[in-house]
Design a protein around this motif. Structure first.
Motif: not given
Length: 419
Positions: A162-175, A177-184
Motif C-alpha cells: 500500500n505504498l500508494h497511500e498518502r498522508i494528504a494532511l489538510d492543514a494550513p501552511p507551516g512546519e 504541513k511541509r513535513l507531511a508533504d515531504t513524507f508524501d
C-alpha cells in the motif's frame, strides 16, 4: 472519557511535556500578573481611601463624641501637641485632631479589609486559572501534535502493498504541513523505486529464462535420437550463441550493479579522447550497417572511473549505431562544456516512451532475438553511471528524421582544463 483520553497518551510523551510547558508558562504569567496587580493596589489603596475619608469626615456631625471602644478608633491616645479639649457638644463639628484620628483608623481598617479580600479572590482566581491552563494546554498540545500522530499512523500502516497511500494532511501552511508533504514526496519516490525494482526483477528473470529455455529446447529436440554431424554442428553454434547472449545479460547486470554502488576509483578522464577511441572501435560495426559516425570533440575532462565512463560512451554510440535506419544513417557525438551529446537518426520514437528507455530491459521496439540484438540495458547503465558521477542523463525524440538525442550533463560542466 477523560481516563480513556489520557490512557492513549504515554505519561512521558511529547503531549505531556508540551502540556507541562504550556501550563507552567500560563500559570507563571498569571501569578506574575496577579502579584503585579496586588502590588499596584497595595501602593495606591491607602492614599485613595485616606483622601476619600478625609473629604467625607469633616462634613459630618456627631451627636456624641467618638468612643475609644469603637473598632475604628485607636486603643491608645494619639500624641498631640494640642491639649485635650472637652468633648464637642451635640451638633458641633469635629475638631482637627479627632478628624485625623478617625481618618487614620478608617483608612487602615478599610485598606486591611480590601487587601485581605483582594488576596483571597486573587488566590481563588489563580487556582481556577491554573486548572483551566492545564486543560487548555492539553488541548493545544493535542492540536499541535495531531499531524505527527497522523504521520506516525500512516508510517506504521505502510508496507510494500500500500505504498500508494498518502498522508494528504489538510492543514494550513507551516512546519508540520511541509513535513507531511515531504513524507508524501518520499513515499512517491519509494513507490517508484519499488515498482522499478519489481519490474527489473521480473524483466531480468524473463531475459535470463529465455536463453535457458532455448538451450534446453535445442538440447532436447535438436540432439534427440541419433543426430547427424551437421545437425550437431548447428545445435552447437546455437548453444554458443545463446550462451553468449546470457553472458552479455549477466555482464550488463553486473555493470549496472557496480555503477549503482558508486565509484571505487576517481581519476581525471578526458572524455573527448574517449569519444574518439569509442567511435574508432565501433567503426567496423557502423560500416556494416551503413551508418556514419561523426565525432565533434570539444575539451571535456571529469573526475571519475575511467572504465565506467568508457562504458557510458560505448553504450551511447553503440545504441545510436544499432537503433538506426538500415542505410544512410548518421550518429553524431559531441563533447564540450555542456557534457556529452549523442544524436542518431532512425525510426520515430514516441515522446511518451522516451523516459521509459532508461529502465532496464526497456526497448523502443519489440524484441526480435536477432544475434546482434542488445539486451535492453544500454541506457539504464548510462543513467546509472551518470548518477554515480553526479551527472544527469536525459533523452529527447528528434523532431525531424526520427531517432533520439541523449545528453549527459556533468555538474559544473566538467573540468575543461587538461592535467
Amino acid at each position: 472519557m477523560s481516563r480513556r483520553l489520557f490512557a492513549r497518551v504515554p505519561l512521558g510523551g511529547e503531549r505531556t511535556r508540551l502540556t507541562a510547558l504550556y501550563a507552567g508558562l500560563l500559570v507563571l504569567a498569571g501569578a506574575l500578573l496577579t502579584g503585579f496587580v496586588y502590588w499596584l493596589v497595595y501602593e495606591s489603596l491607602y492614599s485613595s481611601i485616606s483622601l476619600a475619608v478625609g473629604v467625607a469626615v469633616p462634613a459630618q456631625r456627631f451627636e456624641h463624641p467618638p468612643d475609644a471602644s469603637q473598632s475604628f478608633l485607636p486603643t491608645t491616645p494619639l500624641p498631640s501637641a494640642v491639649p485635650a479639649s472637652p468633648a464637642p457638644s451635640p451638633g458641633a463639628s469635629l475638631i482637627p485632631s479627632q478628624t485625623l484620628a478617625i481618618t487614620r483608623s478608617v483608612s487602615d481598617a478599610a485598606e486591611s479589609a480590601a487587601l485581605d479580600r483582594l488576596l483571597t479572590v486573587s488566590v481563588a482566581v489563580l487556582a481556577c486559572y491554573a486548572v483551566l491552563s492545564v486543560a487548555l494546554a492539553w488541548w493545544a498540545a493535542g492540536r499541535v501534535l495531531r499531524p505527527i500522530a497522523v504521520i506516525t499512523d500512516t508510517a506504521r500502516r505502510l508496507s510494500g502493498a500500500n505504498l500508494h497511500e498518502r498522508i494528504a494532511l489538510d492543514a494550513p501552511p507551516g512546519e508540520l504541513k511541509r513535513l507531511a508533504d515531504t513524507f508524501d514526496g518520499m513515499l512517491g519516490r519509494m513507490e517508484q523505486l519499488v515498482s522499478a525494482q519489481q519490474r527489473f526483477a521480473a524483466n531480468a528473470a524473463h531475459e535470463l529464462r529465455t536463453p535457458v529455455a532455448v538451450q534446453r529446447a535445442a538440447a532436447e529436440i535438436g540432439l534427440a535420437g541419433d543426430p547427424s554431424p551437421e545437425r550437431v554442428a548447428r545445435i552447437r553454434s546455437k548453444l554458443i550463441e545463446v550462451a553468449g547472449s546470457s553472458e552479455r545479460i549477466i555482464e550488463g547486470l553486473l555493470l549496472l550493479a557496480a555503477s549503482d554502488q558508486g565509484l571505487q576509483e576517481r581519476r581525471r578522464v578526458a572524455l573527448d579522447e574517449v569519444a574518439r577511441e569509442t567511435a574508432a572501435a565501433l567503426a567496423g560495426e557502423a560500416a556494416e550497417r551503413g551508418v556514419a559516425v561523426v565525432v565533434r570533440p570539444g575539451p571535456l575532462t571529469v573526475e571519475g572511473d575511467p572504465v565506467l565512463l568508457e562504458r557510458l560512451l560505448h553504450n551511447l554510440v553503440a545504441n545510436g549505431v544499432r537503433h538506426n535506419v538500415p542505410e544512410g544513417g548518421r550518429v553524431e557525438v559531441r563533447t564540450g562544456p555542456d557534457g556529452i551529446t549523442v544524436t542518431n537518426t532512425g525510426p520515430t520514437v514516441p515522446p511518451e516512451t522516451v523516459p521509459l528507455l532508461f529502465e532496464p530491459f526497456r526497448r523502443s521496439a519489440a524484441r526480435t532475438h536477432a544475434p546482434d540484438e542488445g539486451v535492453g540495458l544500454g541506457l539504464s547503465i548510462v543513467d546509472s553511471i551518470a548518477r554515480a558521477h553526479g551527472a544527469r542523463a536525459t533523452a529527447a525524440a528528434n523532431p525531424r528524421g526520427g531517432g533520439l538525442t541523449v545528453q549527459v550533463r556533468f555538474q559544473g560542466g566538467g573540468m575543461d582544463a587538461r592535467p
